[in-house]
Scaffold this active site. Structure first.
Site, short mmCIF file in Angstrom:
data_model
loop_
_atom_site.label_atom_id
_atom_site.label_comp_id
_atom_site.label_asym_id
_atom_site.label_seq_id
_atom_site.Cartn_x
_atom_site.Cartn_y
_atom_site.Cartn_z
N GLU A 39 0.83 -1.21 0.00
CA GLU A 39 0.00 0.00 0.00
C GLU A 39 0.87 1.26 0.00
O GLU A 39 0.53 2.24 -0.65
CB GLU A 39 -0.95 0.01 1.21
CG GLU A 39 -2.11 -0.97 1.07
CD GLU A 39 -3.01 -0.67 -0.12
OE1 GLU A 39 -3.09 0.50 -0.56
OE2 GLU A 39 -3.63 -1.61 -0.65
N TYR A 122 -6.92 6.38 4.29
CA TYR A 122 -7.03 5.42 3.19
C TYR A 122 -6.15 4.19 3.47
O TYR A 122 -6.61 3.04 3.38
CB TYR A 122 -6.62 6.07 1.86
CG TYR A 122 -6.36 5.02 0.82
CD1 TYR A 122 -7.41 4.44 0.13
CD2 TYR A 122 -5.06 4.56 0.58
CE1 TYR A 122 -7.19 3.42 -0.77
CE2 TYR A 122 -4.83 3.54 -0.31
CZ TYR A 122 -5.89 2.97 -1.00
OH TYR A 122 -5.66 1.95 -1.87
N ASP A 140 -9.83 6.73 -1.95
CA ASP A 140 -8.71 7.51 -2.47
C ASP A 140 -9.19 8.11 -3.79
O ASP A 140 -10.37 7.96 -4.15
CB ASP A 140 -7.45 6.65 -2.66
CG ASP A 140 -7.63 5.57 -3.71
OD1 ASP A 140 -8.78 5.35 -4.17
OD2 ASP A 140 -6.63 4.95 -4.12
#
Ligand code: SF4
Length: 365
Positions: A39, A122, A140
């Protein structure tokens, strides 16, 4: 959406994701460390670019402890080329906190995840839903675009009130039986089908639910953001080269210098190893020579002629950089405090920015 059509929407999207999702290395298991790493790498970086970095990173740092205990320079060297180095620095700071406060395991509580460096709403929602099945919907730019088109929501998406509205929509649509898969399905739809410029509505698994499509608004959603004016910056860098093909790089600045122009330069070089570089205004060669002689060589003259090389262009967000590289061939490299002597043709022993890499290339051409 009625409860019935919500169920059918969720089933359709999850079914599509199960069948068509891309094979990506971080989808092989639900290890929180790996998901977290992916991520962070995927912020500002496309999946195809991130994959080799992700795999190399895991070879060197297979778990949180290895990352936490590595020298920062090692982490930055493996990150070199991905850009936005604050991501790597925060990643390691967070790894150290996880080791110190959470026995080496990425925390499963939202408040604890959000307290870690580099983790925002997020990223926390993505990691916790995928790794721990927490019922948190991600939002996002990618997901916001899909939601705005599905709901025919016009206007600038990043406006606070609209963003909150989109988060509520994302929360309502979340399939709480499979939040991790759901979030990934939404992201996958945005990355592969409902793309920014040419959404493939005919192939879209949820096109029958899409209000934007029904109303012919897809091309105008999301509204274009007003771009920040481009800032033009001119830099000059000096590449020393000795007879053995060696050069010298300066160490990363520990703190950003106070003056505005110097602060820009340090940040533009990603606070990594770099050639002597300054911001210039009129006579690049003269200003550069004067800077190197007075600030680095204690008033000694540079023992050679500065030779202008091909201009380097580089862009960082709203900054457009023109870098004027100079090469000076010397019999022996000068000694500069905290420098490093390396072969000009291979600077891989230390972390350097893409800008520095381009300067080295220009000096070798
Ligand atoms: Fe996006 Fe088109 Fe699908 Fe609507 S129909 S979600 S605009 S790809």
């Amino acid at each position: 959406m009625t409860p019935l059509s919500l169920k059918s929407f969720q089933r359709t999207l999850l079914g599509w994701f199960a069948q068509y999702q891309r094979e990506l290395p971080w989808r092989r298991d639900k290890d929180p460390y790996r998901i977290w790493l992916s991520e962070i790498m995927l912020q500002q970086t496309r999946a195809a670019t991130a994959i080799p970095y992700y795999e190399r990173f895991l070879e060197h740092f297979p778990e949180v402890k290895a990352l936490a205990e590595a020298p920062e320079e090692h982490v930055l060297r493996l990150w070199a080329g991905l850009g936005y180095y604050s991501r790597a620095r925060n990643l390691q700071k967070a790894a150290r906190e996880i080791l110190a406060k959470h026995q080496g395991f990425f925390p499963a509580e939202l408040s604890e995840a959000l307290a870690l460096p580099g983790i925002g709403n997020y990223t926390a929602a993505a990691i916790l839903s995928i790794a721990y099945g927490k019922k948190l919907a991600v939002l996002d730019g990618n997901v916001a675009r899909v939601l705005a088109r599905l709901g025919a929501i016009g206007g600038e998406l990043r406006v606070d009130s609209r963003w909150r509205q989109l988060q509520k929509t994302a929360d309502t649509l979340l399939d709480t039986r499979a939040p991790g898969d759901w979030n990934q399905a939404m992201m996958e739809l945005g990355a592969t089908v409902c793309t920014p410029r040419s959404p493939q509505c005919l192939l879209c698994p949820v096109n029958k639910y899409c209000e934007g499509r029904k109303r012919g608004l897809v091309g105008s959603i999301p509204e274009k953001r007003i771009k920040r004016a481009t800032e033009e910056i001119t830099l000059a860098a000096l590449v020393f080269a000795d007879t053995k093909g060696n050069t010298l790089l300066l160490s990363p600045p520990r703190t950003l210098p106070k003056s505005k122009s110097r602060a820009n330069v340090a940040a533009l070089l990603s606070r990594l190893w770099h050639f002597p570089t300054i911001q210039v205004r009129r006579d690049a060669a003269k200003e550069l020579q004067s800077y190197v002689e007075t600030r680095l060589l204690d008033g000694e003259r540079i023992a050679g002629q500065l030779q202008a090389l091909k201009k380097v262009r580089h862009a960082v967000t709203y900054r457009s950089i023109t870098l004027l590289p100079y090469r000076v061939d010397v019999a022996e490299l000068p000694r500069v405090p905290h420098d490093k002597v390396l072969p000009l043709a291979d600077l891989s022993a230390v972390p350097i920015s893409n800008l520095t890499r381009k300067v080295a290339r220009a000096a070798l051409a």
